[in-house]
Write a protein that holds these residues in place. Structure first.
Motif, PDB file in Angstrom:
ATOM      1  N   TYR A 144       0.653  -1.150   0.065  1.00 55.20           N
ATOM      2  CA  TYR A 144      -0.126   0.135   0.143  1.00 55.20           C
ATOM      3  C   TYR A 144       0.706   1.378  -0.012  1.00 55.20           C
ATOM      4  CZ  TYR A 144      -3.606  -3.246   1.284  1.00 55.20           C
ATOM      5  OH  TYR A 144      -4.524  -4.270   1.533  1.00 55.20           O
ATOM      6  N   LEU A 145       1.700   1.388   0.801  1.00 56.65           N
ATOM      7  CA  LEU A 145       2.843   2.490   0.868  1.00 56.65           C
ATOM      8  C   LEU A 145       3.475   2.887  -0.401  1.00 56.65           C
ATOM      9  CD1 LEU A 145       4.242   1.867   4.506  1.00 56.65           C
ATOM     10  CD2 LEU A 145       2.577   3.796   3.610  1.00 56.65           C
ATOM     11  N   ASN A 146       3.922   1.800  -1.155  1.00 58.32           N
ATOM     12  CA  ASN A 146       4.640   1.970  -2.458  1.00 58.32           C
ATOM     13  C   ASN A 146       3.446   2.736  -3.405  1.00 58.32           C
ATOM     14  OD1 ASN A 146       6.979   0.766  -2.046  1.00 58.32           O
ATOM     15  ND2 ASN A 146       6.336  -1.107  -2.676  1.00 58.32           N
ATOM     16  N   ARG A 147       2.100   2.122  -3.434  1.00 62.53           N
ATOM     17  CA  ARG A 147       1.180   2.874  -4.406  1.00 62.53           C
ATOM     18  C   ARG A 147       0.988   4.259  -3.761  1.00 62.53           C
ATOM     19  NH1 ARG A 147      -4.470   0.027  -5.559  1.00 62.53           N
ATOM     20  NH2 ARG A 147      -5.041   0.869  -3.581  1.00 62.53           N
ATOM     21  N   SER A 148       0.854   4.458  -2.346  1.00 63.78           N
ATOM     22  CA  SER A 148       0.597   5.650  -1.684  1.00 63.78           C
ATOM     23  C   SER A 148       1.636   6.711  -1.997  1.00 63.78           C
ATOM     24  CB  SER A 148       0.788   5.734  -0.270  1.00 63.78           C
ATOM     25  OG  SER A 148       0.751   6.846   0.398  1.00 63.78           O
ATOM     26  N   GLU A 149       2.979   6.180  -2.141  1.00 64.88           N
ATOM     27  CA  GLU A 149       3.809   7.087  -2.404  1.00 64.88           C
ATOM     28  C   GLU A 149       3.756   7.667  -3.922  1.00 64.88           C
ATOM     29  OE1 GLU A 149       8.760   7.948  -2.126  1.00 64.88           O
ATOM     30  OE2 GLU A 149       8.026   5.973  -1.724  1.00 64.88           O
ATOM     31  N   THR A 150       3.328   6.960  -4.625  1.00 64.93           N
ATOM     32  CA  THR A 150       3.232   7.119  -6.262  1.00 64.93           C
ATOM     33  C   THR A 150       2.053   8.210  -6.337  1.00 64.93           C
ATOM     34  OG1 THR A 150       4.050   4.873  -6.766  1.00 64.93           O
ATOM     35  CG2 THR A 150       2.861   6.237  -8.640  1.00 64.93           C
ATOM     36  N   TYR A 151       0.962   7.983  -5.626  1.00 68.93           N
ATOM     37  CA  TYR A 151      -0.041   9.034  -5.687  1.00 68.93           C
ATOM     38  C   TYR A 151       0.529  10.135  -5.164  1.00 68.93           C
ATOM     39  CZ  TYR A 151      -4.035   5.795  -6.790  1.00 68.93           C
ATOM     40  OH  TYR A 151      -4.621   4.699  -7.456  1.00 68.93           O
ATOM     41  N   PHE A 152       1.400  10.317  -4.122  1.00 72.11           N
ATOM     42  CA  PHE A 152       1.775  11.358  -3.464  1.00 72.11           C
ATOM     43  C   PHE A 152       2.756  12.280  -4.615  1.00 72.11           C
ATOM     44  CE2 PHE A 152       4.412  14.164  -0.836  1.00 72.11           C
ATOM     45  CZ  PHE A 152       3.641  14.242   0.231  1.00 72.11           C
ATOM     46  N   LEU A 153       3.605  11.443  -5.215  1.00 69.93           N
ATOM     47  CA  LEU A 153       4.332  12.111  -6.450  1.00 69.93           C
ATOM     48  C   LEU A 153       3.548  12.541  -7.450  1.00 69.93           C
ATOM     49  CD1 LEU A 153       6.938   9.199  -6.636  1.00 69.93           C
ATOM     50  CD2 LEU A 153       7.345  11.801  -5.617  1.00 69.93           C
ATOM     51  N   MET A 154       2.287  12.061  -7.711  1.00 66.10           N
ATOM     52  CA  MET A 154       1.340  12.601  -8.663  1.00 66.10           C
ATOM     53  C   MET A 154       0.424  13.658  -7.992  1.00 66.10           C
ATOM     54  SD  MET A 154       0.372   8.888 -10.388  1.00 66.10           S
ATOM     55  CE  MET A 154      -0.747   9.546 -11.484  1.00 66.10           C
ATOM     56  N   ASN A 155       0.683  14.047  -6.893  1.00 67.80           N
ATOM     57  CA  ASN A 155      -0.081  15.397  -6.264  1.00 67.80           C
ATOM     58  C   ASN A 155      -1.478  14.778  -5.757  1.00 67.80           C
ATOM     59  OD1 ASN A 155       2.194  17.022  -6.048  1.00 67.80           O
ATOM     60  ND2 ASN A 155       1.891  17.770  -8.014  1.00 67.80           N
ATOM     61  N   ASP A 156      -1.830  13.432  -5.972  1.00 67.51           N
ATOM     62  CA  ASP A 156      -3.098  13.054  -5.676  1.00 67.51           C
ATOM     63  C   ASP A 156      -2.958  12.609  -4.206  1.00 67.51           C
ATOM     64  OD1 ASP A 156      -5.568  11.855  -5.531  1.00 67.51           O
ATOM     65  OD2 ASP A 156      -5.410  10.692  -7.512  1.00 67.51           O
ATOM     66  N   PHE A 157      -3.101  13.391  -3.152  1.00 67.72           N
ATOM     67  CA  PHE A 157      -2.919  13.292  -1.803  1.00 67.72           C
ATOM     68  C   PHE A 157      -3.955  12.575  -1.437  1.00 67.72           C
ATOM     69  CE2 PHE A 157      -0.647  17.652  -2.690  1.00 67.72           C
ATOM     70  CZ  PHE A 157       0.791  17.039  -2.892  1.00 67.72           C
ATOM     71  N   GLU A 158      -5.299  12.854  -1.674  1.00 70.65           N
ATOM     72  CA  GLU A 158      -6.581  12.056  -1.170  1.00 70.65           C
ATOM     73  C   GLU A 158      -6.319  10.447  -1.450  1.00 70.65           C
ATOM     74  OE1 GLU A 158     -11.312  11.701  -1.702  1.00 70.65           O
ATOM     75  OE2 GLU A 158     -10.313  13.281  -2.588  1.00 70.65           O
ATOM     76  N   LYS A 159      -5.791  10.171  -2.517  1.00 74.33           N
ATOM     77  CA  LYS A 159      -5.501   8.837  -2.535  1.00 74.33           C
ATOM     78  C   LYS A 159      -4.304   8.272  -1.939  1.00 74.33           C
ATOM     79  CE  LYS A 159      -8.312   7.901  -7.004  1.00 74.33           C
ATOM     80  NZ  LYS A 159      -7.973   7.841  -8.413  1.00 74.33           N
ATOM     81  N   ALA A 160      -3.220   9.120  -1.911  1.00 73.71           N
ATOM     82  CA  ALA A 160      -2.103   8.764  -1.052  1.00 73.71           C
ATOM     83  C   ALA A 160      -2.342   8.558   0.390  1.00 73.71           C
ATOM     84  CB  ALA A 160      -1.174  10.051  -1.289  1.00 73.71           C
ATOM     85  N   PHE A 161      -3.196   8.899   0.775  1.00 73.48           N
ATOM     86  CA  PHE A 161      -3.671   9.100   2.174  1.00 73.48           C
ATOM     87  C   PHE A 161      -4.604   7.823   2.509  1.00 73.48           C
ATOM     88  CE2 PHE A 161      -1.732  13.367   3.173  1.00 73.48           C
ATOM     89  CZ  PHE A 161      -1.142  12.999   4.318  1.00 73.48           C
TER      90      PHE A 161
END
Length: 209
Positions: A144-161
């Motif tokens: 989950y954290l790998n995908r979270s970090e990818t969303y974070f890099l894409m500035n999709d913070f809601e999905k990252a959290f």
């Protein structure tokens, strides 16, 4: 002075990289002669036989490598990881992909290929791989954290959290868990900027480990 099995193996690797396959096979063969249980030499020679369409020789060598404890999917994982560590991302992706074709339920191959895709800024491909890893390893927080970090890099913070929250129930053994917990607490309290800063801090520190 005579060369060791390891020296012949390294020479074979160089010949293989230069596509001098017969010379490579010769040195892998000598390495095996000098060290009877040299699993990697059997594996690499088997892969060259496969490339040269010598099917029976390839199957024999690959079976011997597996008998010695080196199954094909794990070999691709190990080779891909070395390419990854050496920043040869193109070869890493190719190698992980070959491993996935052989063993499509090997989650770690998707995980590492996803990391390489993310580092190459191929974020959609990374998300696909991390999602597949989650399906195969639903209780692994790193999935989950790998995908979270990818969303974070894409500035999709809601999905990252969202993914960070999904990781939380399985995060007891994580290093730096306290930072992840702080990030999630701030997010739940709607302190969004602080939460984002804390989650970035967690990713930055965990990537250095």
């Amino acid at each position: 002075m005579k060369k060791t099995a390891e020296e012949h193996y390294l020479l074979a690797d160089q010949y293989a990289k230069n596509e001098e396959f017969l010379n490579a096979i010769s040195h892998y063969t000598t390495a095996i002669y000098l060290q009877k249980n040299f699993a990697w030499a059997y594996f690499q020679r088997g892969m060259l036989y496969r490339k040269l369409k010598r099917k029976d020789d390839a199957e024999s060598d690959l079976a011997k490598a597996e008998e010695l404890g080196l199954d094909e999917a794990n070999a691709y994982y190990s080779m891909g990881y070395q390419y990854f560590k050496n920043h040869n991302y193109k070869r890493a992706i190719e190698t992980f992909t070959e491993g996935i074709i052989i063993k499509p339920d090997f989650g770690a191959l998707y995980s590492l290929r996803g990391i390489v895709y993310a580092l190459s800024k191929k974020y959609e491909s990374a998300l696909d791989d991390f999602t597949q890893d989650i399906k195969l390893n639903p209780e692994n927080p790193y999935s989950y954290l790998n995908r979270s970090e990818t969303y974070f890099l894409m500035n999709d913070f809601e999905k990252a959290f969202e993914d960070a929250e999904s990781a939380y129930p399985f995060s007891k053994e994580l290093e730096y868990r306290h930072i992840l917990v702080e990030a999630l607490e701030h997010y739940r309290d709607q302190n969004i900027e602080v939460a984002q800063s804390k989650l970035k801090e967690y990713f930055d520190i965990s990537n250095k480990v």
